[in-house]
Every structure is written in structure tokens, then in C-alpha cells.
Write an enzyme that holds these catalytic residues in place. Structure first.
Site, mmCIF file in Angstrom:
data_model
loop_
_atom_site.group_PDB
_atom_site.id
_atom_site.type_symbol
_atom_site.label_atom_id
_atom_site.label_comp_id
_atom_site.label_asym_id
_atom_site.label_seq_id
_atom_site.Cartn_x
_atom_site.Cartn_y
_atom_site.Cartn_z
ATOM 1 N N ASP A 13 3.943 -4.681 9.444
ATOM 2 C CA ASP A 13 3.927 -5.384 10.732
ATOM 3 C C ASP A 13 2.648 -6.170 10.951
ATOM 4 O O ASP A 13 2.188 -6.314 12.084
ATOM 5 C CB ASP A 13 4.139 -4.417 11.902
ATOM 6 C CG ASP A 13 5.359 -3.543 11.711
ATOM 7 O OD1 ASP A 13 6.388 -4.089 11.299
ATOM 8 O OD2 ASP A 13 5.269 -2.331 11.955
ATOM 9 N N LYS A 16 3.530 -10.726 8.604
ATOM 10 C CA LYS A 16 3.811 -11.377 7.317
ATOM 11 C C LYS A 16 4.832 -12.488 7.468
ATOM 12 O O LYS A 16 4.732 -13.504 6.821
ATOM 13 C CB LYS A 16 4.366 -10.371 6.299
ATOM 14 C CG LYS A 16 3.317 -9.529 5.638
ATOM 15 C CD LYS A 16 3.920 -8.644 4.563
ATOM 16 C CE LYS A 16 4.917 -7.655 5.102
ATOM 17 N NZ LYS A 16 4.389 -6.637 6.009
ATOM 18 N N ALA A 39 12.630 -3.492 6.570
ATOM 19 C CA ALA A 39 11.743 -4.590 6.970
ATOM 20 C C ALA A 39 12.472 -5.461 7.989
ATOM 21 O O ALA A 39 13.688 -5.358 8.134
ATOM 22 C CB ALA A 39 11.386 -5.418 5.749
ATOM 23 N N GLY A 40 11.712 -6.307 8.646
ATOM 24 C CA GLY A 40 12.387 -7.231 9.548
ATOM 25 C C GLY A 40 11.397 -8.169 10.182
ATOM 26 O O GLY A 40 10.280 -7.770 10.483
ATOM 27 N N HIS A 41 11.769 -9.423 10.301
ATOM 28 C CA HIS A 41 10.945 -10.303 11.109
ATOM 29 C C HIS A 41 11.786 -11.372 11.779
ATOM 30 O O HIS A 41 12.868 -11.704 11.326
ATOM 31 C CB HIS A 41 9.756 -10.872 10.334
ATOM 32 C CG HIS A 41 10.123 -11.645 9.118
ATOM 33 N ND1 HIS A 41 10.041 -11.113 7.864
ATOM 34 C CD2 HIS A 41 10.564 -12.898 8.979
ATOM 35 C CE1 HIS A 41 10.417 -12.026 6.994
ATOM 36 N NE2 HIS A 41 10.743 -13.108 7.639
ATOM 37 N N GLN A 225 6.698 -4.257 4.262
ATOM 38 C CA GLN A 225 5.842 -3.136 4.681
ATOM 39 C C GLN A 225 4.365 -3.450 4.362
ATOM 40 O O GLN A 225 4.007 -4.613 4.275
ATOM 41 C CB GLN A 225 6.280 -1.822 4.042
ATOM 42 C CG GLN A 225 7.603 -1.277 4.565
ATOM 43 C CD GLN A 225 8.819 -1.798 3.831
ATOM 44 O OE1 GLN A 225 8.840 -1.879 2.624
ATOM 45 N NE2 GLN A 225 9.861 -2.151 4.555
ATOM 46 N N GLY A 303 12.771 -1.479 17.087
ATOM 47 C CA GLY A 303 12.396 -1.647 18.496
ATOM 48 C C GLY A 303 11.396 -0.598 18.981
ATOM 49 O O GLY A 303 11.070 -0.535 20.155
ATOM 50 N N ARG A 306 4.748 0.265 18.738
ATOM 51 C CA ARG A 306 3.782 0.528 17.666
ATOM 52 C C ARG A 306 2.514 1.144 18.224
ATOM 53 O O ARG A 306 2.071 0.764 19.308
ATOM 54 C CB ARG A 306 3.428 -0.772 16.950
ATOM 55 C CG ARG A 306 4.617 -1.391 16.253
ATOM 56 C CD ARG A 306 4.250 -2.725 15.601
ATOM 57 N NE ARG A 306 5.443 -3.366 15.071
ATOM 58 C CZ ARG A 306 5.643 -4.678 15.063
ATOM 59 N NH1 ARG A 306 4.738 -5.496 15.537
ATOM 60 N NH2 ARG A 306 6.755 -5.166 14.561
ATOM 61 N N LEU A 333 -5.253 -12.891 15.961
ATOM 62 C CA LEU A 333 -6.626 -12.919 16.466
ATOM 63 C C LEU A 333 -6.627 -13.159 17.978
ATOM 64 O O LEU A 333 -7.458 -12.632 18.712
ATOM 65 C CB LEU A 333 -7.405 -14.037 15.748
ATOM 66 C CG LEU A 333 -8.894 -14.089 16.021
ATOM 67 C CD1 LEU A 333 -9.597 -12.852 15.450
ATOM 68 C CD2 LEU A 333 -9.530 -15.352 15.436
HETATM 69 P P1 IMP Z 1 11.578 4.198 5.658
HETATM 70 O O1 IMP Z 1 11.021 3.016 4.947
HETATM 71 O O2 IMP Z 1 12.719 3.850 6.585
HETATM 72 O O3 IMP Z 1 11.906 5.334 4.748
HETATM 73 O O4 IMP Z 1 10.424 4.760 6.647
HETATM 74 C C1 IMP Z 1 9.242 5.369 6.132
HETATM 75 C C2 IMP Z 1 8.016 4.976 6.947
HETATM 76 O O5 IMP Z 1 7.726 3.593 6.726
HETATM 77 C C3 IMP Z 1 8.173 5.149 8.463
HETATM 78 O O6 IMP Z 1 6.917 5.511 9.011
HETATM 79 C C4 IMP Z 1 8.537 3.736 8.922
HETATM 80 O O7 IMP Z 1 8.185 3.520 10.272
HETATM 81 C C5 IMP Z 1 7.690 2.902 7.975
HETATM 82 N N1 IMP Z 1 8.230 1.568 7.762
HETATM 83 C C6 IMP Z 1 9.284 1.215 7.008
HETATM 84 N N2 IMP Z 1 9.460 -0.124 7.037
HETATM 85 C C7 IMP Z 1 8.491 -0.622 7.806
HETATM 86 C C8 IMP Z 1 8.130 -1.960 8.182
HETATM 87 O O8 IMP Z 1 8.736 -2.965 7.796
HETATM 88 N N3 IMP Z 1 7.033 -2.066 8.997
HETATM 89 C C9 IMP Z 1 6.315 -0.984 9.395
HETATM 90 N N4 IMP Z 1 6.615 0.261 9.069
HETATM 91 C C10 IMP Z 1 7.686 0.447 8.269
#
Ligand code: IMP
Length: 432
Positions: A13, A16, A39-41, A225, A303, A306, A333
Site C-alpha cells: 500500500d 505503487k 493486491a489492488g489499486h 504487496q 476496505g 490501515r 508526501l
Molecule cells: P494474504 O496475502 O491474503 O495471505 O494476507 C497476508 C498478509 O498480507 C495480511 O497481513 C494482509 O493484510 C497482507 N496483504 C496482502 N496483500 C496486501 C496488499 O496488497 N497490501 C497490503 N497488505 C497486504
């Protein structure tokens, strides 16, 4: 010709999506190499909002080719939904523009059930806080050599055989957890429909990337990630299940390491984390709340709110070393405007010893006390800055200090969510 890898330096997060979007403008090919739809954006282009979980956002450009490498875990239902949404927005995704590795593993329905079920069964304090998308169980099956790969879907007899074995095994586990079980025929039929639609997109990503490289194309490898979520190098076990570091751009796509020219590390100007796990510079006061609100710090995928804290250079420097980072992209920033004093962690103290590298385990990381230096804050909003010299002197000093501590120069500084709210100091595709 340049081949550039982008990775997150913190816990994901870092923003990226925006930097990838910016550098995609200079690239011909964009490659995902690990992770999945955890992941997601979100990108806003010409007033339209697009949410990406699997497909590189480069798909928004008609003249670019996107790739999903073997290191990615693919939930076919999510991928097809993403394709349908793009088509509905007037952007049909064709095999000319998207290639999927035949050897990428499929996230199966039982992976999602097991991800949610095993998280729910963990005691408080032991939960990972996963996204529940089936990522861990899918990578687990890959390593155990039980996985089903995208290419396997095109061989119905082989697919069915693998499925029968997997469903039998997973149903036992699900029954132990007191959860509903899965039916082979239902999954088989569902996945045959997916196979029909995905077949034209499957190919040899390694060969295609090699051809692109030889033809002098610019290739951008888009990490998901962040470094502290890496399965080997992160705050294990509070990590994701793939290697998020730059080395995996090669393993996860079949691209030779000697062809990578530049690694860019994305650094958010402060630190955030979603899910559980240690976070030494976490703020539990009104400054943390303020950063969370001003930074809009909610996960794009789940959602979730953080957790927020000061910039932690122990974390960033770990990423500089692990990824071989050549340049930094400093994001958000603008969120720090209005804070009188800022703090930057430069080391940790643990049982009377000062550490400049991350402890090797999460328990110790949870016990350290960060050693801070102070920086002066600035009151000006930064959204209109387009050149480094447009920034107020104290914001410039913060960047210069960050570069000095990291031993790497800033290539990009982002001062707002929109595409144009960006200062490009150096283009990795031109200077590699
Ligand atoms: P998983 O990837 O769903 O197995 O989650 C494992 C850990 O990675 C958890 O703490 C998630 O919140 C974190 N995580 C997985 N994908 C992301 C991401 O794209 N951004 C931030 N944290 C992530």
C-alpha cells in the site's frame, strides 16, 4: 531498452499503483510476477474509476502488452470479472494485449474456504489478518506439488484427476473445521467454463518477454504487496505467501536476472500496515488518526483501516538491500503537510543493543523501541508542486534526508492521488 522492476519497500500500500501507472507510460510490456487478487489499486483516468486486482493497469493503454507471470496465483472468476468490467467500460481485453502464463497456479474455491476457515480458527494474537482470497492455501499447494495450473484446465482428464484428489483432501480438512465441503462436479463444470474463455490468453510468458527484450522493448515488472510482507524476508509469519522482493520478478516470470537494469523502491513518506503483525513506529495517538484520515488509509482490496506510523528507515533500508534498489519513488508526501514536527526511525533498540537491520523474527520486532531523529514539518499544501524546487524548503529537506539515509536518490515524488500530481526527477527507462 530498459527493464525496470518496481517493488514496495514497506508493508504494501505504498501507492505503487500510481507510480506503476506513471512509468507504464514509458514501457511497452507490463508484467505481474507474484501475489494474486490480494493486491489492488484504484486508478481514475479521465473521470472514470478502474479497480485492478490482477490485470496490470497497463491494459488501459491500447498499445501495451500485459503479462501475468507464472509466479502469480490466479482466481479465474476474479480475472474474468475484471475483464468483463473493463469490456463494459469500453476496453475489451484481447489475447493480443494480455498473456497469462500456462504455469500460473489457480486459486480454487477450496483455497478460499481454507484461508477463511483457518484464519477464523486461530486464536486472537495469532491471526495473520489475511485478505481471505485463498492466497496462502494456493501457494501451499504449489509448494506441496498438489496445485492446479492454468494450463491444466485445458486437459479435462488431467484436471479432473487432480481435482478429485484435492477435493477429497480439502473436504477432510474443512469437515474438521466444521465448514461446508466442496463438490467435484460443481467445480469441474465451473472451471471448464473458465477454461473455454481463458484458453486464447494462455501462453509462454518467458518466451514472449525474451522476444520483447530482444526487440528492444521496455519492460516494467510490477511487484505487489511490499518487502516486509515477503515470505522469506518479511515479518514472518505475518506476511503474504509469495516472495515480494525484486529477485522474484525473474523467478515469477521466467526472465533472466542479468537483463534487469533498474529497481525502483516505492516509499510512502510515513508507514502503514494492514492486518496483524509487529509495527515498531505505529502511532496510537491523534497524529496517527490524522495521517489515516488525510491519507485515506483504507485497503483497496478489503476496505480495512490501515494502521499508521512514522517513517521507518530500518524497514526502508532493509528493502534497499534486499531488492538492490537504485532509486526511490516517494509517495504521499502531501499527507504530512500541517504537522509541526516529524519523526524518522533510524535504528531500533532491543535489550540494550542498537540494531540497524530488522530483527530476524516477528516477536523481537514487536519488542523493539525505535530510535528517532526529528525533522521539521511544513504547513504548506503540496498538491500543486510539479518540480522539486516548487516544494517548501522543509519538505525538500525531508526528501534529502530520506535519500541520504537510504543511500539512493529519489526518482519520483508524489504529492497527490491524481496522475499529474507528480514530480519526476529521473526516468528509470531513460537513465538505466
Ligand atoms: P494474504 O496475502 O491474503 O495471505 O494476507 C497476508 C498478509 O498480507 C495480511 O497481513 C494482509 O493484510 C497482507 N496483504 C496482502 N496483500 C496486501 C496488499 O496488497 N497490501 C497490503 N497488505 C497486504
Amino acid at each position: 531498452m530498459a527493464n525496470v522492476v518496481i517493488v514496495g519497500t514497506q508493508w504494501g500500500d505504498e501507492g505503487k499503483g500510481k507510480v506503476v501507472d506513471l512509468l507504464t507510460g514509458y514501457a511497452d510490456c507490463i508484467v505481474r510476477f507474484q501475489g494474486g487478487n490480494n493486491a489492488g489499486h484504484t486508478l481514475v483516468v479521465e473521470g472514470k474509476q478502474y479497480i485492478f486486482h490482477l490485470i496490470p493497469s497497463g491494459i488501459l493503454y491500447e498499445d501495451k502488452r500485459c503479462f501475468i507471470g507464472n509466479g502469480v496465483v490466479v482466481d479465474p472468476a476474479v480475472l474474468l470479472q475484471e475483464m468483463d468490467e473493463l469490456a463494459a467500460a469500453g476496453l475489451p481485453v484481447t489475447p493480443e494485449r494480455l498473456m497469462l502464463s500456462r504455469t500460473a497456479h489457480c486459486i480454487m474455491p477450496y483455497h478460499k474456504s481454507l484461508d477463511k476457515g483457518s484464519e477464523a480458527a486461530l486464536a486472537k494474537g495469532k491471526k495473520i489478518g489475511t485478505t481471505g482470497r485463498g492466497i496462502g492455501p494456493c501457494y501451499g499447494d504449489k509448494i506441496l506439488r498438489k496445485g492446479i495450473r492454468l494450463g491444466d484446465l485445458l486437459d479435462p482428464a488431467f484436471f479432473r484427476e487432480r481435482l478429485v484428489d484435492n477435493v477429497a483432501e480439502k473436504n477432510k480438512l474443512l469437515t474438521e473445521l466444521g465448514l461446508p465441503t466442496h463438490d467435484v462436479d460443481a467445480i469441474y463444470d465451473e472451471f471448464q467454463r473458465y477454461a473455454e474463455r481463458l484458453a486464447p490468453f494462455l501462453g509462454n510468458v518467458s518466451v514472449a518477454l525474451d522476444e520483447a527484450r530482444k526487440a528492444g522493448r521496455h519492460i516494467l515488472f510490477e511487484g505487489a504487496q511490499g518487502t516486509q510482507l515477503d515470505i522469506d524476508h518479511g515479518t514472518y509469519p505475518f506476511v503474504t505467501s509469495s516472495n515480494t522482493v525484486a529477485g522474484n520478478a525473474c523467478t515469477g516470470s521466467g526472465f533472466g536476472p542479468s537483463h534487469i537494469d533498474c529497481v525502483i523502491g516505492i516509499v510512502k513518506a510515513y508507514t502503514t500496515r494492514v492486518g496483524e503483525g509487529p509495527f515498531p513506529t505505529e502511532l496510537f495517538d491523534e497524529i496517527g488518526d490524522r495521517i489515516q484520515k488525510k491519507g485515506g488509509e483504507f485497503g483497496a482490496t478489503t476496505g480495512r483501516k490501515r494502521r499508521c506510523g512514522w517513517l521507518d528507515m530500518v524497514v526502508v533500508n532493509e528493502a534497499v538491500r534486499l531488492n538492490g534498489i537504485n532509486g526511490l519513488a516517494i509517495t504521499k508526501l502531501d499527507v504530512l503537510s500541517g504537522l509541526d514536527r516529524l519523526r524518522i526511525a533510524t535504528a531500533y533498540e532491543h535489550e540494550g543493543v542498537t540494531h540497524t537491520a530488522m530483527p530476524w523474527n516477528a516477536r523481537m520486532t514487536g519488542q523493539v523501541t525505535p530510535c528517532y531523529e526529528e525533522a521539521e514539518g511544513w504547513s504548506e499544501e503540496l498538491g500543486e508542486a510539479r518540480h522539486f524546487d516548487d516544494l517548501p524548503p522543509k519538505a525538500k529537506a525531508y526528501i534529502r534526508r530520506l535519500e541520504e539515509l537510504a543511500g539512493a536518490p529519489a526518482y519520483v515524488v508524489s504529492v497527490g492521488p491524481d496522475r499529474e500530481k507528480t514530480i519526476l526527477l529521473r526516468n528509470p527507462f531513460e537513465s538505466a
